[in-house]
Design a protein around this motif. Structure first.
Motif, PDB file in Angstrom:
ATOM      1  N   ASP A   1       4.884  -1.247 -10.881  1.00  0.00           N
ATOM      2  CA  ASP A   1       5.035  -2.523 -10.039  1.00  0.00           C
ATOM      3  C   ASP A   1       6.326  -3.311 -10.367  1.00  0.00           C
TER       4      ASP A   1
ATOM      5  N   ARG B   1       9.232  -1.663  -8.659  1.00  0.00           N
ATOM      6  CA  ARG B   1       9.096  -2.015  -7.121  1.00  0.00           C
ATOM      7  C   ARG B   1       9.482  -3.145  -6.816  1.00  0.00           C
TER       8      ARG B   1
ATOM      9  N   ALA C   1       6.180   8.560 -11.379  1.00  0.00           N
ATOM     10  CA  ALA C   1       5.404   7.158 -11.558  1.00  0.00           C
ATOM     11  C   ALA C   1       5.431   6.456 -12.790  1.00  0.00           C
TER      12      ALA C   1
ATOM     13  N   GLU D   1      11.504  10.685  -9.153  1.00  0.00           N
ATOM     14  CA  GLU D   1      10.151  10.742  -8.587  1.00  0.00           C
ATOM     15  C   GLU D   1       9.282  10.904  -9.948  1.00  0.00           C
TER      16      GLU D   1
ATOM     17  N   ASP E   1       0.845  -1.140  -0.003  1.00  0.00           N
ATOM     18  CA  ASP E   1      -0.021  -0.001   0.177  1.00  0.00           C
ATOM     19  C   ASP E   1       0.906   1.255  -0.057  1.00  0.00           C
ATOM     20  N   ALA E   2       2.245   0.965  -0.040  1.00  0.00           N
ATOM     21  CA  ALA E   2       3.067   2.343  -0.267  1.00  0.00           C
ATOM     22  C   ALA E   2       2.974   3.220  -1.298  1.00  0.00           C
ATOM     23  N   ASP E   3       2.730   4.220  -1.391  1.00  0.00           N
ATOM     24  CA  ASP E   3       2.718   5.221  -2.636  1.00  0.00           C
ATOM     25  C   ASP E   3       3.918   5.585  -3.171  1.00  0.00           C
ATOM     26  N   LEU E   4       4.160   6.540  -4.139  1.00  0.00           N
ATOM     27  CA  LEU E   4       5.311   6.753  -4.753  1.00  0.00           C
ATOM     28  C   LEU E   4       6.394   7.368  -3.592  1.00  0.00           C
ATOM     29  N   SER E   5       6.042   8.463  -2.957  1.00  0.00           N
ATOM     30  CA  SER E   5       6.913   9.034  -2.264  1.00  0.00           C
ATOM     31  C   SER E   5       7.232   8.217  -0.781  1.00  0.00           C
ATOM     32  N   GLN E   6       6.424   7.279  -0.531  1.00  0.00           N
ATOM     33  CA  GLN E   6       6.888   6.381   0.629  1.00  0.00           C
ATOM     34  C   GLN E   6       7.648   5.057   0.110  1.00  0.00           C
TER      35      GLN E   6
END
Length: 251
Positions: free
Chosen positions: A198, A201, A193, A191, A149-154
Motif C-alpha cells: 500500500d 502504491r 506483492a 510483479e 480495488d485494483a489488484d497487483l496486475s491492474q
C-alpha cells in the motif's frame, strides 16, 4: 624467385557468398527503407517476381518470408492477396528491444539504470510537446493507479500505461519504442506483492500526479526533476526486495 615465394605465402579463407534469397531480400529491404516502395504498396505477384529477377520460385518465396519476419511486408492470402509493403513502427521496435532484453537476460538493475537515463528527458519533452489527448491518457492511468480495488496486475498495468504515456507525449518515436519495451520488462521484474504494498502504491500515485502536473503546466525542468526522483526512488526500493538477476518470464 623471391617475389614468387612471398606471393605463395599468402592464404585466403573461404569466401562467404550471400544466398540468393538474402540478396533479393536485401534489395527489396533497401527499396522499402529508402521510401522507394511506399507503405501499403503491393509487390509484384510471385510469378512476376520470378520473371523479373530470373530467380526460382523457391528463392522468391524465401525472400518474402525473410521480409515478413522483419515486419517489412505483410502477406495476405486469397484472390486479393499478395505481399504488401509496411514500414517499421514503434511497436516493432519495442518488440525487438523486448526480444533483446529477454534473450540477453538483461538484469533488472540494468533496466532500472536505463530508465533513469531516459525517462527524465521523456518527461521534459512531454512538458514541451504534450497535447490534450496526451494529458487525458496520463489522467486515465493516474485514476487506475489510485483505484483502491485494483489488484497487483491492474496496478502494474496502469503503471506501465502511465510511463508509456509520458513517452508517447514526448512525440519521439525512438523514445516511445525504448520506453515501451523497458516499461513492460520492469513490469515483469517488479510483479512482486511483497514489494508493491500500500505504501508503494500511494507513493507511486503521488509521484505520477506530481510529474503529470508539471507536464500539464509545460514546466520541463520540474517535470524532468520530479521524474528523476521518482524513478530513482522506485528502482532503489524495488531492487532491495527483488533480487532476481534477470528477466526471464514472458512479458
Amino acid at each position: 624467385m623471391e617475389g614468387d615465394g612471398a606471393r605463395s605465402a599468402i592464404t585466403l579463407g573461404p569466401v562467404d557468398v550471400p544466398k540468393a534469397p538474402d540478396v533479393l531480400a536485401r534489395e527489396l529491404r533497401e527499396r522499402i527503407l529508402s521510401g522507394e516502395l511506399k507503405e501499403g504498396a503491393a509487390l509484384p505477384a510471385e510469378r512476376e517476381l520470378v520473371k523479373q529477377t530470373q530467380m526460382s520460385r523457391a528463392t522468391v518465396r524465401e525472400a518474402l518470408r525473410i521480409l515478413e519476419v522483419q515486419n517489412l511486408v505483410r502477406v495476405k492470402a486469397g484472390r486479393a492477396g499478395g505481399a504488401f509493403v509496411q514500414r517499421p513502427t514503434t511497436a516493432s521496435m519495442a518488440k525487438s528491444v523486448s526480444t533483446l532484453i529477454r534473450g540477453r537476460q538483461i538484469k533488472l538493475a540494468d533496466l532500472m539504470e536505463t530508465r533513469e537515463a531516459l525517462e527524465p528527458f521523456c518527461a521534459e519533452l512531454a512538458a514541451i510537446k504534450r497535447t490534450e489527448a496526451d494529458l487525458a491518457t496520463l489522467d486515465r492511468a493516474n485514476g487506475a493507479i489510485a483505484a483502491p480495488d485494483a489488484d497487483l496486475s491492474q496496478f502494474l498495468q496502469a503503471n506501465v500505461d502511465w510511463h508509456v504515456g509520458v513517452a508517447i507525449a514526448s512525440h519521439n518515436e525512438l523514445l516511445i519504442g525504448f520506453m515501451t519495451a523497458l516499461s513492460q520488462a520492469i513490469y515483469t521484474g517488479t510483479e512482486n506483492a511483497a514489494f508493491v504494498d500500500d505504501s508503494v502504491r500511494a507513493a507511486t500515485a503521488r509521484a505520477h500526479k506530481s510529474v503529470t502536473k508539471a507536464i500539464r503546466d509545460k514546466d520541463a525542468e520540474t517535470a524532468g526533476r520530479r521524474m528523476r526522483t521518482h524513478v530513482h526512488t522506485y528502482a532503489a526500493a524495488a531492487l532491495k526486495v527483488d533480487q532476481r538477476d534477470s528477466i526471464t518470464v514472458d512479458n
